[in-house]
Design an enzyme around this catalytic site. Structure first.
Site, PDB file in Angstrom:
ATOM      1  N   GLY A 170      10.288 -46.748  13.377  1.00 44.36           N
ATOM      2  CA  GLY A 170      10.037 -47.693  14.461  1.00 44.36           C
ATOM      3  C   GLY A 170      11.203 -47.585  15.419  1.00 44.36           C
ATOM      4  N   CYS A 171      11.063 -48.221  16.572  1.00 47.99           N
ATOM      5  CA  CYS A 171      12.148 -48.159  17.538  1.00 47.99           C
ATOM      6  C   CYS A 171      13.338 -48.978  17.034  1.00 47.99           C
ATOM      7  CB  CYS A 171      11.649 -48.718  18.869  1.00 47.99           C
ATOM      8  SG  CYS A 171      12.750 -48.429  20.233  1.00 47.99           S
ATOM      9  N   GLN A 172      13.035 -50.031  16.259  1.00 50.49           N
ATOM     10  CA  GLN A 172      14.074 -50.978  15.847  1.00 50.49           C
ATOM     11  C   GLN A 172      14.515 -50.799  14.402  1.00 50.49           C
ATOM     12  OE1 GLN A 172      15.460 -53.714  17.516  1.00 50.49           O
ATOM     13  NE2 GLN A 172      14.415 -53.474  19.445  1.00 50.49           N
ATOM     14  N   SER A 198       7.744 -52.964  17.388  1.00 51.99           N
ATOM     15  CA  SER A 198       8.226 -51.614  17.086  1.00 51.99           C
ATOM     16  C   SER A 198       9.202 -51.577  15.910  1.00 51.99           C
ATOM     17  CB  SER A 198       8.854 -50.962  18.315  1.00 51.99           C
ATOM     18  OG  SER A 198       9.854 -51.779  18.868  1.00 51.99           O
TER      19      SER A 198
END
Lengths: 406, 141
Positions: B50-52, B118
């Site tokens: 994920g982005c996070q 995300s």
């Protein structure tokens, strides 16, 4: 100090809304700043009173709209102390402005085998357009390293500015570390080696007085939505002789002089780079944002934010268990940190539950995260309407996060 | 216990906690207790980025039932991952493909399953169902 913070906060209606049942504490200004009434009302007036396409019609509304659009250009020119308003190109934002320069400067001034320099602390928007250009034109993309304290390794810069190097693209203030780079000195050094300089001012334009004439930079780019203006607006400032020599990037209406199937000729600056109907309503809003900042005064804003930043440093350092990233001698406007042993996503999620908006993650600066060997940070970025009591709320919020993990 | 019964059980556990801090406290506890991920499976192939935050997911089949093993670098994500595994572990491919997973919404964690978060969770659920579909095809042969 004459900075009427209570009055100022009233200009931003969103600041009085609750989030998750708590008063909103908005510390994500580095991503986007909130918009004052004055800006929204200026855009309302366009739609309600004189909406019409610019530079097209001879009718009254079109003239009014064109005048407002060009007045905004003049406001921006004055705001950054550019010599002529034709040096102000309106874009959709910083990213588009950089892409424009990457395309058109590359086409006009670069040959295969030439080199470009960016720094390790750049936002992806000031890396990827250059990577694409380098791939397209077989250029070398060189990287100026960052030191442990978050300052640029300026000792390494002269060697990177060799005879093949044409352009240095560098941020004014780091969006992750808060480092204020000595851009005037950097421009002077680059120019002594015949290298042009683009400065990414997205994180600087609303915090400090930017004077492009004094900086002598070749390009300066920034976004409207980070300076209390509307989203979808941005500015490219460029030296006139460079912009003149650069070919258009996008084609369409407005940017042409004559169109024939045998070939077209292009309009003069700034229209050459403004293809299609621009966001003229947004640009009027951007002009109103400039008015707003000018009215408060960049010096007063800078002084207020400096005091707030010093308080935030003292308060958050006092918690004792935060690891800070970016401890440069010259820094401001934001703090990037990790609560020891806690993932930024977890910290940000829990702070959000308390109504505190911070940014977490890699901040679109993955090379910098790799440099420090971390997945991301928690970033609290401040704006002109933030207060010390909001900093207290953040500090107390971080204590609660710690308790939940205990 | 069916998937519905298991989901109901989780909803009841969380409904006893009225304060958000208590609910997240429980999630953090569940995340900390999820320690059975075997290091040999921590590969890029099993990584859902994920982005996070990151999630690692490994699945296997035994006697027609699917089992999962997962980990995340963020504890809150890991807590939700633990709940998903509790609901979906040891189920047939069809059960996994049809599971409503309404409990996430019912316990007030819906925001974490929004694609905009995300955090890898949406992609993880998709991947769990992909595994189920793949094993279903394999078992049918």
């Amino acid at each position: 100090m004459n900075f009427p913070i209570d009055e100022i906060r009233k200009d931003f209606p969103i600041l009085s809304r609750p989030v998750n049942g708590r008063p909103l504490v908005y510390f994500d200004n580095g991503a986007t700043a909130q918009t004052p009434r004055q800006v929204v009302e200026a855009m309302d007036r366009v739609y309600y009173e004189y909406n019409s396409n610019i530079h097209r019609g001879i009718h009254t509304l079109s003239n009014l709209s064109t005048e407002a659009f060009e007045a905004a250009r003049e406001k921006v020119r004055d705001f950054i102390n550019a010599a002529e308003s034709r040096q102000i190109i309106f874009t959709r934002g910083t990213t588009e402005a950089i892409n424009l320069v990457a395309h058109s400067f590359g086409a006009a001034f670069m040959q295969p085998g030439d080199a470009l320099v960016v720094s390790e602390m750049e936002h992806h928007s000031n890396i990827v357009p250059w990577q694409l250009l380098a791939e397209r034109m077989q250029l070398e993309l060189k990287v100026l390293p960052v030191l442990d304290n978050g300052e640029l390794d300026l000792a390494a810069l002269p060697a990177l500015l060799d005879e093949r190097t044409r352009l240095l693209a560098i941020t004014h203030i780091s969006n992750v570390l808060g480092t204020i780079n000595p851009v005037k000195d950097i421009v002077e050094l680059a120019h002594s080696k015949g290298v042009k300089v683009l400065i990414d001012g997205a994180q600087a334009i609303h915090h400090t007085r930017v004077d492009v004439a004094a900086l002598d930079c070749d390009f300066y780019v920034f976004s409207g939505h980070k300076m209390y203006g509307p989203t979808g607006t941005g500015v490219l400032y460029g030296k006139a002789e460079l912009l003149e020599a650069m070919p258009p990037w996008q084609g369409g209406g407005e940017m042409i002089q004559q169109v024939r199937f045998s070939g077209s000729t292009y309009n003069e600056l700034p229209y050459k780079f403004e293809a299609g109907t621009p966001d003229y309503v947004g640009v009027v809003g951007l002009g109103a944002a400039v008015d707003y900042l000018q009215q408060l005064g960049m010096v007063a804003i800078g002084a207020y934010e400096k005091e707030l930043f010093a308080y935030a440093v003292e308060r958050l350092e006092g918690l004792g268990d935060l690891i800070f990233y970016g401890t440069a001698a010259q820094r401001g406007s934001l703090l990037s940190f990790l609560p020891e042993g806690i993932h930024p996503f977890d910290a940000g999620t829990l702070l959000d539950k308390m109504g505190i908006a911070v940014r977490t993650g890699h901040h679109c600066a993955q090379p910098l995260m790799d440099r420090f060997g971390i997945p991301g940070t928690v970033r609290a970025s401040f704006g002109l309407y933030n207060t010390k009591s909001e900093v207290d709320a953040l500090a107390e919020g971080l204590l609660k996060v710690r308790q939940l993990f205990a | 216990m069916t998937i519905e019964e298991r989901e109901k059980e989780i909803v009841e556990e969380f409904s006893m906690l009225s304060d958000w801090m208590d609910r997240y406290s429980l999630l953090i506890e569940l995340g900390n207790d999820l320690t059975d991920f075997e290091e040999e499976h921590r590969s890029n192939q099993n990584l859902i980025e994920g982005c996070q935050s990151k999630v690692w997911l490994y699945a296997w089949e035994k006697d027609g039932l699917i089992y999962f093993m997962a980990d995340s670098d963020a504890i809150i994500v890991k807590g939700i991952v633990a709940l998903l595994i509790r609901v979906l572990n040891g189920r047939t491919p069809d059960e996994i493909l049809e599971a409503p997973l309404a409990f996430v919404d019912a316990i007030g964690l819906k925001e974490h399953l929004s694609p905009t978060r995300s955090n890898g969770l949406v992609a993880m659920i998709k991947q769990m169902r992909m595994y189920a579909l793949a094993y279903k095809t394999k078992l049918a042969r």
